[in-house]
Structure formats: structure tokens, C-alpha cells
Scaffold this motif. Structure first.
Motif, short mmCIF file in Angstrom:
data_model
loop_
_atom_site.label_atom_id
_atom_site.label_comp_id
_atom_site.label_asym_id
_atom_site.label_seq_id
_atom_site.Cartn_x
_atom_site.Cartn_y
_atom_site.Cartn_z
N ARG A 84 -6.09 18.00 -8.35
CA ARG A 84 -7.53 19.27 -8.25
C ARG A 84 -6.61 19.81 -9.92
NH1 ARG A 84 -6.32 19.06 -2.08
NH2 ARG A 84 -8.39 19.21 -1.24
N ASP A 85 -5.42 20.05 -9.53
CA ASP A 85 -4.40 20.61 -10.50
C ASP A 85 -4.91 20.19 -11.68
OD1 ASP A 85 -2.79 22.35 -9.28
OD2 ASP A 85 -1.01 21.09 -9.39
N LEU A 86 -5.54 18.82 -11.60
CA LEU A 86 -6.36 18.79 -13.44
C LEU A 86 -7.79 19.40 -13.76
CD1 LEU A 86 -7.06 16.40 -15.87
CD2 LEU A 86 -7.80 14.62 -13.86
N VAL A 87 -8.81 18.94 -12.44
CA VAL A 87 -9.75 19.60 -12.17
C VAL A 87 -10.09 21.03 -12.07
CG1 VAL A 87 -11.67 19.42 -10.24
CG2 VAL A 87 -10.91 17.53 -10.93
N SER A 88 -9.21 21.69 -11.73
CA SER A 88 -9.00 23.32 -12.26
C SER A 88 -8.70 23.20 -13.17
CB SER A 88 -7.78 23.49 -10.92
OG SER A 88 -8.08 23.23 -9.80
N LEU A 89 -7.66 22.87 -14.39
CA LEU A 89 -7.20 22.91 -15.72
C LEU A 89 -8.77 22.77 -16.49
CD1 LEU A 89 -5.22 23.54 -17.21
CD2 LEU A 89 -4.62 21.26 -17.69
N LEU A 90 -9.36 21.43 -16.67
CA LEU A 90 -10.73 21.22 -17.33
C LEU A 90 -11.34 22.32 -16.92
CD1 LEU A 90 -10.61 17.19 -16.53
CD2 LEU A 90 -10.28 18.25 -18.41
N GLY A 91 -11.71 22.72 -15.83
CA GLY A 91 -12.51 23.85 -15.41
C GLY A 91 -12.37 25.30 -16.86
N ALA A 92 -10.84 25.23 -16.73
CA ALA A 92 -10.06 26.70 -17.51
C ALA A 92 -10.68 26.04 -18.23
CB ALA A 92 -8.81 27.24 -16.50
N LEU A 93 -10.58 24.96 -18.93
CA LEU A 93 -10.64 25.46 -20.58
C LEU A 93 -11.68 24.59 -20.68
CD1 LEU A 93 -8.00 22.03 -20.53
CD2 LEU A 93 -8.08 24.90 -21.88
N GLY A 94 -13.06 24.85 -20.17
CA GLY A 94 -14.48 24.91 -20.45
C GLY A 94 -15.01 23.79 -20.56
N LEU A 95 -14.25 22.21 -19.61
CA LEU A 95 -14.71 21.03 -19.88
C LEU A 95 -15.00 20.64 -19.01
CD1 LEU A 95 -11.45 19.96 -22.52
CD2 LEU A 95 -13.01 20.78 -23.12
N GLY A 96 -14.91 21.59 -17.88
CA GLY A 96 -15.77 20.53 -16.25
C GLY A 96 -16.99 20.04 -16.63
N HIS A 97 -17.70 19.95 -17.92
CA HIS A 97 -19.15 19.76 -17.42
C HIS A 97 -18.32 18.18 -18.62
CE1 HIS A 97 -18.78 21.94 -20.98
NE2 HIS A 97 -19.42 20.53 -21.58
N ARG A 98 -18.08 18.09 -18.62
CA ARG A 98 -17.26 16.68 -19.88
C ARG A 98 -16.59 15.84 -18.63
NH1 ARG A 98 -16.69 18.14 -25.00
NH2 ARG A 98 -16.34 16.05 -25.45
N ARG A 99 -17.09 14.59 -19.23
CA ARG A 99 -16.32 13.28 -18.77
C ARG A 99 -14.91 13.09 -19.39
NH1 ARG A 99 -19.04 7.79 -16.79
NH2 ARG A 99 -17.51 8.45 -14.80
N VAL A 100 -13.55 12.63 -18.71
CA VAL A 100 -12.47 12.17 -19.65
C VAL A 100 -11.42 11.22 -19.45
CG1 VAL A 100 -11.98 15.13 -19.05
CG2 VAL A 100 -11.40 13.07 -17.56
N HIS A 101 -11.39 10.03 -20.18
CA HIS A 101 -10.29 9.66 -20.09
C HIS A 101 -8.80 10.24 -20.07
CE1 HIS A 101 -9.70 5.23 -21.69
NE2 HIS A 101 -8.76 5.35 -21.69
N LEU A 102 -8.46 8.65 -18.83
CA LEU A 102 -7.21 9.76 -18.07
C LEU A 102 -6.73 8.08 -19.43
CD1 LEU A 102 -7.97 10.85 -15.23
CD2 LEU A 102 -7.74 11.88 -16.95
N VAL A 103 -5.30 8.85 -19.54
CA VAL A 103 -4.37 8.39 -19.80
C VAL A 103 -2.79 8.48 -19.71
CG1 VAL A 103 -3.11 7.49 -22.60
CG2 VAL A 103 -5.23 8.09 -22.81
N GLY A 104 -2.26 7.68 -18.62
CA GLY A 104 -1.51 8.31 -18.00
C GLY A 104 0.14 7.08 -18.11
N ASN A 105 1.12 7.68 -18.51
CA ASN A 105 2.49 6.92 -18.43
C ASN A 105 3.18 6.85 -17.12
OD1 ASN A 105 4.59 5.75 -19.89
ND2 ASN A 105 5.57 7.64 -20.43
N SER A 106 3.76 6.06 -16.75
CA SER A 106 4.39 5.79 -15.77
C SER A 106 3.75 6.39 -14.35
CB SER A 106 5.84 6.03 -16.17
OG SER A 106 6.65 6.09 -14.63
N TYR A 107 4.18 7.38 -13.09
CA TYR A 107 4.10 8.20 -12.69
C TYR A 107 2.55 8.86 -12.84
CZ TYR A 107 3.46 10.76 -7.91
OH TYR A 107 3.18 11.67 -7.09
N GLY A 108 2.59 9.32 -14.21
CA GLY A 108 1.13 9.70 -14.50
C GLY A 108 0.31 8.90 -15.00
#
Length: 280
Positions: A84-108
Motif C-alpha cells: 500500500r505504501d508503494l502504491v500510495s507513493l507512486l500516486g503521490a509522485l504522479g506515476l500511478g498510471h505507469r507500470r514499474v519494474h521493481l528492484v528489491g534487495n534482500s527483504y526488499g
């Protein structure tokens, strides 16, 4: 540096524009998710984020809830809230309509996988660096964090580090103390649901898992690659868990190649719908 209100929190965010020409509007934004407790967005900056931006991808780095310079509430350290935090942040950045590629390290990486399973319409691809996926990891991590919490409680170490002018180390130690002793982080991890082969089989985006040869997390990565229809695993010889720090050159080229492949595939797909539940 920027602080962005999203949901109920203020997140510390770094946003890097594509510097090798303007990124195509249908090219996924690359979003970086760091590891637990003493980690933050800075671990990605030089090894991966800057090279990714130079290669023509817009990059977003942020400190997870409670980490780094992001606000530190008492609760909400479970994977569902992280999505939810991720989706909310993308919306706040004006990126809610864009697809994303997630790069996660360890627990990320584990959080990135949860996000891809919860929001397949949002996530175009995954790069998972040493993702902990098994139930045994959860038990070991809870034991490790509990021991660390006990050692940090009322500890004079942060003050002593400041006396020695080791400000960065003092700050990281203080953050660890607050996260482990004054939030629900340990309890939330202990209560987390372990992903299963059936979950992996539902993953419908390209995923690259990268592990060090000597890492204890290789079996979980292999299981994910075995069950997820579009996942592959890359084993880096001679390395342990911390591939992000130990193998920047090889890692950089491997990640950039995977990004180009998934970006080409995403360009042929649809954009993210503007409606829908945050987490299914």
C-alpha cells in the motif's frame, strides 16, 4: 533529496530522470526497495540507480516505512502495508498510471514479490537480489532481530559513536534501536505469511533472481525460478549474501540487460488501469 507525503506518512525519496535521452512514456519506471533495519535508499544509489538512469530508465528510490529518513510510525511493517505504501507513493509522485519494474534487495526483494503478486497490473518486471523466501528465514530473522533489540535497548553505543565523531554509524544504530524496540516490526515479520510454490506459479511477469554462490538463500531462489513461469536465476560465483556491495560491475551489467528485455516487453503491453484495489 525530497520528502513526499503519501497515505499517512512522509517518505524520503530520490528521483533520478533518465539521462540517456527522455525515457519513453511506456517504459517502466524502475523503483528500488532496500533491505531491513540498517539499510536505506543510499545502498542502491551508486551501484545501480545512477547506471540505470544513465541507461535511459527513470529511477525512484525511497526509504521504506520507518527506515532512513522516512517517518517511523509504531505499526504497519507487514508486507501488505508495504505494498500500500508503494502504491500510495507512486500516486503521490504522479506515476500511478505507469507500470514499474521493481528492484528489491534482500527483504526488499520479498516485498517486491508481494507487490507483483498483489498488483500484476502495476508491476511489469522484477529484479530480486538475494530475496529471502522460506519460512526458515523468517524464524532465523526474528531470532536475530530479537537478540539485536535486546542488545540495543538502553545501549550507550549511539552516544559513544557520536563521541568518536562517527555520526553515520550513530544514526544507523539509533534507527535500529527505534525500529526494533519501539515499533511492531519484529512482530509483523514473525506474523508474515510465507509465499508458497502456488504463489510463485501465479507470478506473471519477467523476474530475474540474483544470488551469491555461497548464500543460504539460493534454494529459495531456485524454487521461485522453478515454479514461476517467467523467472530465471543467476548465481554469481564466489559471493555470499551481499551481492549489491560485492559485485557491482557484474551485477550492473546483469540488471541493465534484464531491464532492457523487460522494457521491450512492457512497451508492447497495456498501461496500468487508473482504478482498482490497492491490494488484492
Amino acid at each position: 533529496m525530497a520528502f513526499v507525503p503519501a497515505g499517512s506518512l512522509r517518505f524520503h525519496v530520490q528521483r533520478l530522470p533518465a539521462t540517456a535521452g527522455a525515457a519513453a512514456p511506456d517504459r517502466p519506471v524502475v523503483v528500488f526497495l532496500h533491505g531491513l533495519v540498517v539499510d536505506n535508499l543510499s545502498s542502491f544509489y551508486c551501484p545501480l540507480a545512477v547506471p540505470v538512469a544513465r541507461a535511459g530508465h527513470e529511477a525512484v528510490l525511497y526509504d521504506l516505512r520507518g527506515h532512513g529518513r522516512t517517518e517511523r510510525p509504531v505499526t504497519g511493517y507487514d508486507s501488505r502495508t508495504a505494498v500500500r505504501d508503494l502504491v500510495s507513493l507512486l500516486g503521490a509522485l504522479g506515476l500511478g498510471h505507469r507500470r514499474v519494474h521493481l528492484v528489491g534487495n534482500s527483504y526488499g526483494g520479498t516485498l517486491a514479490l508481494h507487490a507483483a503478486l498483489a498488483r500484476p497490473d502495476l508491476v511489469a518486471g522484477l529484479t530480486l537480489l538475494e530475496p529471502p523466501l522460506g519460512g526458515a528465514w523468517v524464524e532465523n530473522m526474528v531470532d536475530t532481530l530479537s537478540a539485536a533489540a535486546l542488545s540495543l535497548e538502553d545501549s550507550p553505543v549511539p552516544a559513544e559513536l557520536l563521541t568518536l565523531r562517527l555520526r553515520k554509524a550513530a544514526n544507523l544504530t539509533s534507527i535500529a534501536d527505534e525500529l526494533l524496540n519501539r515499533t511492531s516490526l519484529i512482530d509483523d515479520i514473525a506474523a508474515s505469511r510465507t509465499l508458497t510454490p502456488a504463489d510463485f506459479a501465479r507470478l506473471d511477469c519477467p523476474a530475474l533472481i540474483i544470488c551469491g554462490e555461497h548464500s543460504e538463500l539460493v534454494p529459495g531462489g531456485r524454487e521461485l525460478a522453478r515454479h514461476a513461469p517467467r523467472a530465471t536465476i543467476e548465481i554469481l560465483p564466489g559471493l555470499g549474501h551481499d551481492v549489491l556491495k560485492e559485485s557491482s560491475g557484474v551485477l550492473r551489467e546483469t540488471v541493465l540487460a534484464h531491464l532492457e528485455t523487460t522494457a521491450a516487453g512492457a512497451a508492447r503491453g497495456a498501461r496500468v488501469p487508473r482504478t482498482g484495489a490497492l491490494v488484492r
